[in-house]
Design a protein around this motif. Structure first.
Motif, PDB file in Angstrom:
ATOM      1  N   HIS A   1      -4.397 -11.048  -4.572  1.00  0.00           N
ATOM      2  CA  HIS A   1      -4.126 -11.951  -3.446  1.00  0.00           C
ATOM      3  C   HIS A   1      -4.976 -11.522  -2.249  1.00  0.00           C
ATOM      4  CE1 HIS A   1      -0.827 -13.874  -5.537  1.00  0.00           C
ATOM      5  NE2 HIS A   1      -0.404 -12.673  -5.884  1.00  0.00           N
ATOM      6  N   PRO A   2      -5.917 -12.367  -1.832  1.00  0.00           N
ATOM      7  CA  PRO A   2      -6.853 -11.992  -0.764  1.00  0.00           C
ATOM      8  C   PRO A   2      -6.191 -11.546   0.537  1.00  0.00           C
ATOM      9  CG  PRO A   2      -7.564 -14.027  -1.823  1.00  0.00           C
ATOM     10  CD  PRO A   2      -6.195 -13.703  -2.361  1.00  0.00           C
ATOM     11  N   GLU A   3      -5.115 -12.222   0.939  1.00  0.00           N
ATOM     12  CA  GLU A   3      -4.474 -11.867   2.213  1.00  0.00           C
ATOM     13  C   GLU A   3      -3.824 -10.486   2.142  1.00  0.00           C
ATOM     14  OE1 GLU A   3      -3.378 -14.630   0.403  1.00  0.00           O
ATOM     15  OE2 GLU A   3      -4.697 -16.092   1.325  1.00  0.00           O
ATOM     16  N   ILE A   4      -3.182 -10.206   1.028  1.00  0.00           N
ATOM     17  CA  ILE A   4      -2.536  -8.898   0.851  1.00  0.00           C
ATOM     18  C   ILE A   4      -3.600  -7.809   0.761  1.00  0.00           C
ATOM     19  CG2 ILE A   4      -1.113  -7.503  -0.707  1.00  0.00           C
ATOM     20  CD1 ILE A   4       0.393 -10.107  -1.412  1.00  0.00           C
ATOM     21  N   ALA A   5      -4.677  -8.105   0.028  1.00  0.00           N
ATOM     22  CA  ALA A   5      -5.773  -7.136  -0.096  1.00  0.00           C
ATOM     23  C   ALA A   5      -6.363  -6.810   1.272  1.00  0.00           C
ATOM     24  CB  ALA A   5      -6.841  -7.676  -1.039  1.00  0.00           C
ATOM     25  N   GLN A   6      -6.541  -7.812   2.108  1.00  0.00           N
ATOM     26  CA  GLN A   6      -7.119  -7.569   3.431  1.00  0.00           C
ATOM     27  C   GLN A   6      -6.191  -6.732   4.303  1.00  0.00           C
ATOM     28  OE1 GLN A   6     -10.340  -8.285   4.379  1.00  0.00           O
ATOM     29  NE2 GLN A   6      -9.690  -6.827   5.942  1.00  0.00           N
ATOM     30  N   LYS A   7      -4.898  -6.992   4.219  1.00  0.00           N
ATOM     31  CA  LYS A   7      -3.941  -6.176   4.992  1.00  0.00           C
ATOM     32  C   LYS A   7      -4.020  -4.710   4.562  1.00  0.00           C
ATOM     33  CE  LYS A   7      -0.639  -9.787   6.116  1.00  0.00           C
ATOM     34  NZ  LYS A   7       0.725 -10.298   5.991  1.00  0.00           N
ATOM     35  N   ALA A   8      -4.161  -4.488   3.262  1.00  0.00           N
ATOM     36  CA  ALA A   8      -4.270  -3.109   2.764  1.00  0.00           C
ATOM     37  C   ALA A   8      -5.590  -2.485   3.214  1.00  0.00           C
ATOM     38  CB  ALA A   8      -4.152  -3.088   1.243  1.00  0.00           C
ATOM     39  N   ARG A   9      -6.671  -3.249   3.166  1.00  0.00           N
ATOM     40  CA  ARG A   9      -7.962  -2.729   3.649  1.00  0.00           C
ATOM     41  C   ARG A   9      -7.858  -2.314   5.116  1.00  0.00           C
ATOM     42  NH1 ARG A   9      -9.916  -7.414   1.210  1.00  0.00           N
ATOM     43  NH2 ARG A   9     -10.624  -6.996  -0.902  1.00  0.00           N
ATOM     44  N   ASP A  10      -7.194  -3.155   5.908  1.00  0.00           N
ATOM     45  CA  ASP A  10      -7.009  -2.834   7.328  1.00  0.00           C
ATOM     46  C   ASP A  10      -6.163  -1.577   7.498  1.00  0.00           C
ATOM     47  OD1 ASP A  10      -8.478  -5.111   7.925  1.00  0.00           O
ATOM     48  OD2 ASP A  10      -6.705  -6.331   8.387  1.00  0.00           O
ATOM     49  N   ARG A  11      -5.118  -1.456   6.695  1.00  0.00           N
ATOM     50  CA  ARG A  11      -4.219  -0.304   6.798  1.00  0.00           C
ATOM     51  C   ARG A  11      -4.941   1.003   6.471  1.00  0.00           C
ATOM     52  NH1 ARG A  11       1.471   0.634   3.447  1.00  0.00           N
ATOM     53  NH2 ARG A  11       1.879   2.709   4.280  1.00  0.00           N
ATOM     54  N   PHE A  12      -5.854   0.967   5.499  1.00  0.00           N
ATOM     55  CA  PHE A  12      -6.511   2.199   5.038  1.00  0.00           C
ATOM     56  C   PHE A  12      -7.990   2.256   5.419  1.00  0.00           C
ATOM     57  CE2 PHE A  12      -2.873   1.523   2.223  1.00  0.00           C
ATOM     58  CZ  PHE A  12      -2.207   2.711   2.444  1.00  0.00           C
ATOM     59  N   LYS A  13      -8.359   1.548   6.475  1.00  0.00           N
ATOM     60  CA  LYS A  13      -9.767   1.501   6.876  1.00  0.00           C
ATOM     61  C   LYS A  13     -10.342   2.869   7.231  1.00  0.00           C
ATOM     62  CE  LYS A  13      -8.576   0.214  11.574  1.00  0.00           C
ATOM     63  NZ  LYS A  13      -8.458  -0.897  12.507  1.00  0.00           N
ATOM     64  N   ASN A  14      -9.502   3.806   7.623  1.00  0.00           N
ATOM     65  CA  ASN A  14      -9.978   5.145   7.975  1.00  0.00           C
ATOM     66  C   ASN A  14      -9.901   6.140   6.818  1.00  0.00           C
ATOM     67  OD1 ASN A  14     -10.555   4.407  10.658  1.00  0.00           O
ATOM     68  ND2 ASN A  14      -8.401   4.649  11.202  1.00  0.00           N
TER      69      ASN A  14
ATOM     70  N   GLY B   1       0.796  -1.220   0.000  1.00  0.00           N
ATOM     71  CA  GLY B   1       0.000   0.000   0.000  1.00  0.00           C
ATOM     72  C   GLY B   1       0.827   1.267   0.000  1.00  0.00           C
ATOM     73  N   ASP B   2       2.108   1.153  -0.311  1.00  0.00           N
ATOM     74  CA  ASP B   2       2.966   2.341  -0.286  1.00  0.00           C
ATOM     75  C   ASP B   2       2.564   3.381  -1.331  1.00  0.00           C
ATOM     76  OD1 ASP B   2       4.351   1.252   1.819  1.00  0.00           O
ATOM     77  OD2 ASP B   2       6.007   0.519   0.591  1.00  0.00           O
ATOM     78  N   SER B   3       2.101   2.937  -2.489  1.00  0.00           N
ATOM     79  CA  SER B   3       1.653   3.895  -3.512  1.00  0.00           C
ATOM     80  C   SER B   3       0.414   4.643  -3.051  1.00  0.00           C
ATOM     81  CB  SER B   3       1.362   3.185  -4.838  1.00  0.00           C
ATOM     82  OG  SER B   3       2.544   2.649  -5.370  1.00  0.00           O
ATOM     83  N   ILE B   4      -0.471   3.941  -2.382  1.00  0.00           N
ATOM     84  CA  ILE B   4      -1.667   4.592  -1.837  1.00  0.00           C
ATOM     85  C   ILE B   4      -1.250   5.651  -0.825  1.00  0.00           C
ATOM     86  CG2 ILE B   4      -3.768   4.251  -0.480  1.00  0.00           C
ATOM     87  CD1 ILE B   4      -3.871   1.399  -1.662  1.00  0.00           C
ATOM     88  N   GLU B   5      -0.359   5.274   0.069  1.00  0.00           N
ATOM     89  CA  GLU B   5       0.139   6.218   1.081  1.00  0.00           C
ATOM     90  C   GLU B   5       0.746   7.447   0.409  1.00  0.00           C
ATOM     91  OE1 GLU B   5       0.510   7.522   4.866  1.00  0.00           O
ATOM     92  OE2 GLU B   5      -0.160   5.480   4.454  1.00  0.00           O
ATOM     93  N   PHE B   6       1.462   7.215  -0.683  1.00  0.00           N
ATOM     94  CA  PHE B   6       2.121   8.299  -1.406  1.00  0.00           C
ATOM     95  C   PHE B   6       1.121   9.274  -2.022  1.00  0.00           C
ATOM     96  CE2 PHE B   6       3.872   9.966  -5.421  1.00  0.00           C
ATOM     97  CZ  PHE B   6       4.940  10.687  -4.918  1.00  0.00           C
ATOM     98  N   VAL B   7       0.001   8.759  -2.571  1.00  0.00           N
ATOM     99  CA  VAL B   7      -0.945   9.651  -3.263  1.00  0.00           C
ATOM    100  C   VAL B   7      -2.022  10.226  -2.359  1.00  0.00           C
ATOM    101  CG1 VAL B   7      -0.537   8.569  -5.492  1.00  0.00           C
ATOM    102  CG2 VAL B   7      -2.471   7.796  -4.101  1.00  0.00           C
ATOM    103  N   LEU B   8      -2.142   9.773  -1.133  1.00  0.00           N
ATOM    104  CA  LEU B   8      -3.160  10.323  -0.230  1.00  0.00           C
ATOM    105  C   LEU B   8      -3.112  11.849  -0.124  1.00  0.00           C
ATOM    106  CD1 LEU B   8      -3.416   7.737   2.692  1.00  0.00           C
ATOM    107  CD2 LEU B   8      -5.238   8.421   1.123  1.00  0.00           C
ATOM    108  N   PRO B   9      -1.943  12.475  -0.007  1.00  0.00           N
ATOM    109  CA  PRO B   9      -1.907  13.935   0.102  1.00  0.00           C
ATOM    110  C   PRO B   9      -2.372  14.666  -1.168  1.00  0.00           C
ATOM    111  CG  PRO B   9       0.165  12.992   0.855  1.00  0.00           C
ATOM    112  CD  PRO B   9      -0.613  11.895   0.210  1.00  0.00           C
ATOM    113  N   PHE B  10      -2.492  13.944  -2.285  1.00  0.00           N
ATOM    114  CA  PHE B  10      -2.933  14.573  -3.525  1.00  0.00           C
ATOM    115  C   PHE B  10      -4.437  14.852  -3.518  1.00  0.00           C
ATOM    116  CE2 PHE B  10       1.138  13.014  -4.733  1.00  0.00           C
ATOM    117  CZ  PHE B  10       1.552  13.748  -5.819  1.00  0.00           C
TER     118      PHE B  10
END
Length: 70
Positions: A51-64, A31-40
């Motif tokens: 990959h379901p496990e990776i997708a879920q980790k990213a969902r958890d990371r950006f749940k807010n 999710g580093d690219s997501i983190e990078f573009v959030l300020p935009f």
């Protein structure tokens, strides 16, 4: 290859002039690219991860982050 910091600095003059609507990426990973573009301030950030496990980790990371969809 440019670092994220170098890209951020290079685009600094353009960021305030561009109206951002959607950002789409494939391969969420950590999710580093997501983190990078959030300020935009994109209205929507879409990231596609097969990959379901990776997708879920990213969902958890950006749940807010209401504008992020994994």
């Amino acid at each position: 290859m440019a670092t994220l910091k170098e890209i951020w600095q290079y685009t600094e003059t353009y960021r305030s002039d561009i109206q951002h609507v959607n950002f789409v990426e494939t391969g969420t990973g950590l999710g580093d690219s997501i983190e990078f573009v959030l300020p935009f301030n994109f209205k929507n950030i879409f990231s596609i991860e097969i990959h379901p496990e990776i997708a879920q980790k990213a969902r958890d990371r950006f749940k807010n982050s209401k504008n992020v969809s994994i």
